[in-house]
Design a protein around this motif. Structure first.
Motif, PDB file in Angstrom:
ATOM      1  N   ASP A   4     136.290 132.857  86.170  1.00  0.00           N
ATOM      2  CA  ASP A   4     137.409 131.931  85.952  1.00  0.00           C
ATOM      3  C   ASP A   4     137.440 130.802  86.989  1.00  0.00           C
ATOM      4  O   ASP A   4     138.323 129.952  86.944  1.00  0.00           O
ATOM      5  N   THR A   5     136.472 130.809  87.898  1.00  0.00           N
ATOM      6  CA  THR A   5     136.438 129.780  88.934  1.00  0.00           C
ATOM      7  C   THR A   5     135.919 128.457  88.359  1.00  0.00           C
ATOM      8  O   THR A   5     134.824 128.415  87.791  1.00  0.00           O
ATOM      9  N   PRO A   6     136.688 127.378  88.483  1.00  0.00           N
ATOM     10  CA  PRO A   6     136.218 126.078  87.984  1.00  0.00           C
ATOM     11  C   PRO A   6     134.952 125.637  88.724  1.00  0.00           C
ATOM     12  O   PRO A   6     134.787 125.906  89.915  1.00  0.00           O
ATOM     13  N   VAL A   7     134.063 124.978  88.003  1.00  0.00           N
ATOM     14  CA  VAL A   7     132.810 124.502  88.601  1.00  0.00           C
ATOM     15  C   VAL A   7     132.767 122.988  88.543  1.00  0.00           C
ATOM     16  O   VAL A   7     132.890 122.386  87.468  1.00  0.00           O
ATOM     17  N   ASP A   8     132.610 122.371  89.715  1.00  0.00           N
ATOM     18  CA  ASP A   8     132.459 120.921  89.800  1.00  0.00           C
ATOM     19  C   ASP A   8     130.973 120.609  89.682  1.00  0.00           C
ATOM     20  O   ASP A   8     130.195 120.863  90.599  1.00  0.00           O
ATOM     21  N   LEU A   9     130.580 120.086  88.528  1.00  0.00           N
ATOM     22  CA  LEU A   9     129.169 119.833  88.259  1.00  0.00           C
ATOM     23  C   LEU A   9     128.549 118.915  89.310  1.00  0.00           C
ATOM     24  O   LEU A   9     127.381 119.075  89.688  1.00  0.00           O
ATOM     25  N   HIS A  38     128.999 132.316  86.834  1.00  0.00           N
ATOM     26  CA  HIS A  38     129.885 131.232  86.390  1.00  0.00           C
ATOM     27  C   HIS A  38     129.200 129.869  86.465  1.00  0.00           C
ATOM     28  O   HIS A  38     129.530 128.962  85.697  1.00  0.00           O
ATOM     29  N   LEU A  39     128.223 129.728  87.371  1.00  0.00           N
ATOM     30  CA  LEU A  39     127.516 128.452  87.497  1.00  0.00           C
ATOM     31  C   LEU A  39     126.620 128.202  86.283  1.00  0.00           C
ATOM     32  O   LEU A  39     126.604 127.096  85.727  1.00  0.00           O
ATOM     33  N   ALA A  51     128.733 127.445  83.260  1.00  0.00           N
ATOM     34  CA  ALA A  51     129.306 126.098  83.346  1.00  0.00           C
ATOM     35  C   ALA A  51     128.270 125.040  82.972  1.00  0.00           C
ATOM     36  O   ALA A  51     128.578 124.074  82.258  1.00  0.00           O
ATOM     37  N   LYS A 106     127.747 124.997  79.228  1.00  0.00           N
ATOM     38  CA  LYS A 106     128.805 124.237  78.542  1.00  0.00           C
ATOM     39  C   LYS A 106     128.559 122.729  78.637  1.00  0.00           C
ATOM     40  O   LYS A 106     128.740 121.987  77.671  1.00  0.00           O
ATOM     41  N   ALA A 107     128.138 122.291  79.820  1.00  0.00           N
ATOM     42  CA  ALA A 107     127.875 120.863  80.006  1.00  0.00           C
ATOM     43  C   ALA A 107     126.698 120.396  79.159  1.00  0.00           C
ATOM     44  O   ALA A 107     126.739 119.316  78.554  1.00  0.00           O
ATOM     45  N   GLU A 146     131.534 128.518  74.792  1.00  0.00           N
ATOM     46  CA  GLU A 146     132.877 128.934  75.213  1.00  0.00           C
ATOM     47  C   GLU A 146     133.115 130.430  75.010  1.00  0.00           C
ATOM     48  O   GLU A 146     134.038 130.993  75.596  1.00  0.00           O
TER      49      GLU A 146
END
Length: 541
Positions: A314-319, A518-519, A522, A525-526, A294
């Motif tokens: 800051d763009t959300p990433v849909d895994l 960002h990818l 993300a 984090k996952a 984070e």
């Protein structure tokens, strides 16, 4: 069918058979070579282990649990008044004093000045001189950080591991240090590096060798090795490093922390070693290191400054929408054979991503992965720096042959063996420019096309976990697994994946096309959520 057509058909079939036979022979030779090298590597480990194992030390567990928190959490607690900045800074200072005699990571400190700065922050918060808008502009207000000794921190040691620069202090803050200070973070010290940053183990004639907190007989990587070791041992909340051939990711892998090498060309290089920030062509970039995923994006924004808008952090990433590519073994003939636990860690991620993503992961490989030695050497030769001049503190140029002979005849201790290896490498025949540029562009295009704006590549970090001190001298090209992405200038996040059977950190690289940092963050984090991320090198209970 005419006689000519029949002859052409026969020749074509014969060529196919010959090509198939050659591929079989090459595959057999590669397998045989790998088998021999696998046992040679085991022999190297056994020999060095016999010497080093009796010297192993263990670092103590933490006394103050707040130093286990993420930098983001600490900043939030300071903002809410749940913690004092002085309390936080003092806890990390105490930790450095407790472990540095064992790991030798921090080479110069500013403890008293840092505590004074922390007290001022606390007073300003108490008196209302710092308001909500200030906290927004200063996301790491009151949180301690460290930087590499080769990165200019005003008033701090800046020798770059050169005896000729012994005692030199930085006269100004590097741009990235200035940005981190503007974020409210407090510098508490600078950390050890390989001489001039040019080696994959951290040590130099001035400050000695840095040790791995998971096993002090093992390598911490380089060149940001002091940062990774100190960070893993909980001597700082966040770290800033630089990366030209894996210098953030190698230490992050070996010390079990997160490291991010951003898309190249977005962060100022002024104050990184002798760089002035005016380079027009370079593979080097500053980057970030942390124990918690984070912290990566917020700290990366700080380093980027106004260039943060060029990334989509800051763009959300849909895994589930990600396209996942993976490589288990790039088959670089210069890289050691892969141990099973490394392969298993890749397959573990592939299995996880198969369950998470709509599109199943796809195995890929590219021939250029086998050419990294030559490609990286070529592009290093295009850097706007002069290694032979830098070694003399830019006062003339080092005489290469005499320096090599003096080192191996034990007539001089001015330069480390890693430095001498780099001087020897400079004597090798030059790489063909046309070939190198074509292969680089072909790989960049092929990988960019495969990844697109929704793809990540899962790529191995090393053939095995952190090895014994100095064994990198016998396996100098294992860093190829990292340096290929400096050649391409792609963003990469190094992700810790727990510990192997020896208690040493496992990890993997997550790669994306340029400007898609960002990818990778993300995915980091996952993977942290799924597999646990950073595991302390001591009992956390």
């Amino acid at each position: 069918m005419s006689e000519n057509q029949n002859q052409r058909r026969v020749k074509t079939e014969q060529s196919r058979k010959e090509g198939r036979f050659c591929r079989i022979i090459m595959a057999f030779f590669y397998a045989f070579l790998n088998c021999v090298r696998y046992y040679i590597d085991l022999l190297i480990d056994a020999a060095f282990g016999y010497y080093y194992d009796p010297t192993r030390q263990c670092i103590p567990k933490v006394k103050n649990k707040i130093i286990l928190d993420s930098a983001t959490t600490l900043a939030t607690k300071i903002r809410k008044g749940e913690l004092k900045s002085e309390e936080v800074v003092e806890a990390f200072i105490d930790r450095i004093k407790e472990v540095n005699g064992i790991i030798n990571a921090v080479v110069d400190d500013r403890f008293e000045e840092a505590l004074q700065e922390a007290r001022k922050i606390d007073k300003d918060i108490e008196t209302g001189n710092i308001i909500d808008a200030d906290f927004q502009a200063k996301p790491f207000l009151g949180v301690p950080f460290t930087a590499k000794e080769s990165t200019s921190v005003k008033g701090m040691s800046n020798t770059m591991g050169l005896k000729i620069r012994q005692g030199k202090k930085a006269k100004y803050d590097a741009d990235i240090v200035e940005n981190v200070k503007k974020s409210g973070a407090i510098c508490i010290g600078v950390t050890n590096i390989p001489q001039m940053n040019y080696w994959q183990e951290t040590g130099n004639p001035l400050f000695g060798i840095t040790k791995n907190p998971y096993n002090t007989t093992r390598n911490v990587g380089g060149s940001s090795g002091g940062e990774a070791s100190n960070l893993a041992a909980c001597g700082t909340a966040i770290s800033i490093g630089s990366d030209i051939g894996g210098s953030i990711r190698i230490p992050s892998f070996m010390c079990g922390v997160f490291g991010h090498k951003p898309t190249t060309g977005l962060i100022s290089t002024k104050g990184l070693s002798f760089r002035d920030g005016k380079e027009t062509q370079t593979m080097v970039t500053a980057g970030v290191m942390s124990r918690h995923a984070e912290d990566l994006a917020p700290l990366l924004k700080v380093l980027l400054g106004t260039n943060a808008a060029k990334l989509k952090l800051d763009t959300p990433v849909d895994l589930s929408s990600l396209r996942v590519l993976f490589v288990v073994d790039p088959q670089d003939p210069f890289v050691s054979p892969f141990r099973q636990e490394i392969k298993d860690s890749i397959w573990k991620i592939v299995s996880f991503m198969r369950d998470e993503c709509n599109e199943p992961p796809t195995a890929v490989n590219f021939k250029q992965f086998r050419y990294t030695t030559k490609l990286w050497r070529f592009w290093m030769g295009r850097e706007e720096t002069d290694f032979k001049s830098d070694l003399t503190d830019q006062n003339g140029k080092i005489a290469v042959i005499p320096a090599i002979l003096k080192h191996f005849l034990f007539m001089s201790s001015d330069y480390s063996t890693g430095t001498v290896y780099n001087l020897i490498s400079d004597l090798f025949p030059k790489v063909d420019e046309t070939w190198a540029k074509e292969e680089t562009e072909d790989l960049k295009k092929a990988l960019t096309d495969k990844l697109g704006d929704k793809g990540v590549l899962i790529f191995p970090s090393a053939p095995f976990t952190a090895s014994y001190h100095h064994t990198a001298l016998l396996r100098p090209y294992n860093f190829n697994l990292f340096s290929i992405f400096n050649v391409l200038k792609f963003p990469v996040t190094q992700v810790p994946l727990g510990l192997d059977s020896q208690g040493l950190p496992l990890g993997v690289q997550v790669v994306s096309a340029p400007h898609n940092d960002h990818l990778t963050i993300a995915v980091a984090k996952a993977l942290e959520k799924q597999f646990g991320g950073y595991v302390p090198p001591f009992s956390a209970s």
